[in-house]
Design an enzyme around this catalytic site. Sequence first.
Site, short mmCIF file in Angstrom:
data_model
loop_
_atom_site.label_atom_id
_atom_site.label_comp_id
_atom_site.label_asym_id
_atom_site.label_seq_id
_atom_site.Cartn_x
_atom_site.Cartn_y
_atom_site.Cartn_z
N CYS A 101 0.84 -1.20 0.00
CA CYS A 101 0.00 0.00 0.00
C CYS A 101 0.88 1.25 0.00
O CYS A 101 0.59 2.22 -0.73
CB CYS A 101 -0.93 0.00 1.21
SG CYS A 101 -2.11 1.36 1.25
N CYS A 199 -6.59 -4.36 6.74
CA CYS A 199 -7.80 -3.54 6.72
C CYS A 199 -8.89 -4.11 5.83
O CYS A 199 -10.07 -3.88 6.07
CB CYS A 199 -7.46 -2.12 6.29
SG CYS A 199 -6.96 -1.94 4.57
#
Length: 379
Positions: A101, A199
């Site tokens: 990410c 997440c």
Amino acid sequence: MKVLAAMSGGVDSAVAAARAVDAGHDVVGVHLALSRMPGTLRTGSRGCCTIEDSMDAQRAANLIGIPYYVWDFSERFKLDVVDDFVAEYSAGRTPNPCMRCNEKIKFAALLEKAIDLGFDAVCTGHYARLERSTGGALELHRASDEAKDQSYVLGVLTAEQLAHSMFPLGDTPSKAVVRAEAAARGLSVAAKPDSHDICFIPDGDTRGWLAERVGAENGAILDREGRVIGDHDGAHAFTVGQRRGLRLGVPADDGKPRFVLEVRPKTNEVVVGPKEALAIAQIAGHRFSWAGRPLDEPTHWFDCDVQIRAHADPVPARARVQDGRDGTEFVVVPTEPLDGVAPGQTAVVYLGTRVLGQFTIDRTVSAVPVGAASTAVGS
């Protein structure tokens, strides 16, 4: 400077944005929407990119007095992080989605858009420092607070990305100081728990989440000699170093627990063995990058430290770049064997506190080979 502050909704990014304003920069806050279905992201203390986090970020921006926007990066996040995560597990590797990410979203897609819009830098709440070398080159260094240091997950940044990055928390002595500052500023996130876990897996059940996307198929669990000693519901659910969840029908000769040593997705097999067999004497990878200026002669052996997990201790090692079977590769030989290294993990190489570069581990060599032959895991 015109600065874009990436605001996750947590206390670190809020204080970082406030400090950028205090430093006299023209700051704009932005929150990244990473899913078009908020229910697919973890919430509360486990999330970092949900609707509630976006609202926390907006309240912080309003209090600080900066413009605030939400940018939809959901498609890019799915392709570069979620799909990559599935593909890596399908290939028998253990990826780090937070590392991906940072590489693909926060310091590639976000930074590219920021520069296109005329911003000079992206500001984040990461605990890391930027310093100039005696020759003037920009270097990435560990944070002053080693307990909160996040330079490992920033090891994927290139020299060009570092030139447009800002880490206002790097010299802060502790997280307690950041929370106290947030409270003094009146920020509602001052006591908000840190985010953790993956997440995009809402319930934390990584095995079940992968089974829905990769499929579950029965396969064999083997010992190091190739004997079948158990079965499993899908090799993708296992990672190197795992102990729990093994269905072993044959006890070990010494009665000690066994651990996952290798995952073979092509044959849907899992290899297990004693804990000492997790010791790794060498790691290598051909997907590597330099965090700033590379060494003048990287093909010569040099002393360094290597770190293979975000919260692992650095290990003294020797390293170099060499020609390997899949092209040029970064090779690291630790002074003491590393424990439980899995292909797909990221190895970050340090020179003192400076981040030199990183690579994705493709190949490992066991310090405890079967018989007289070394074992290359992940080959």
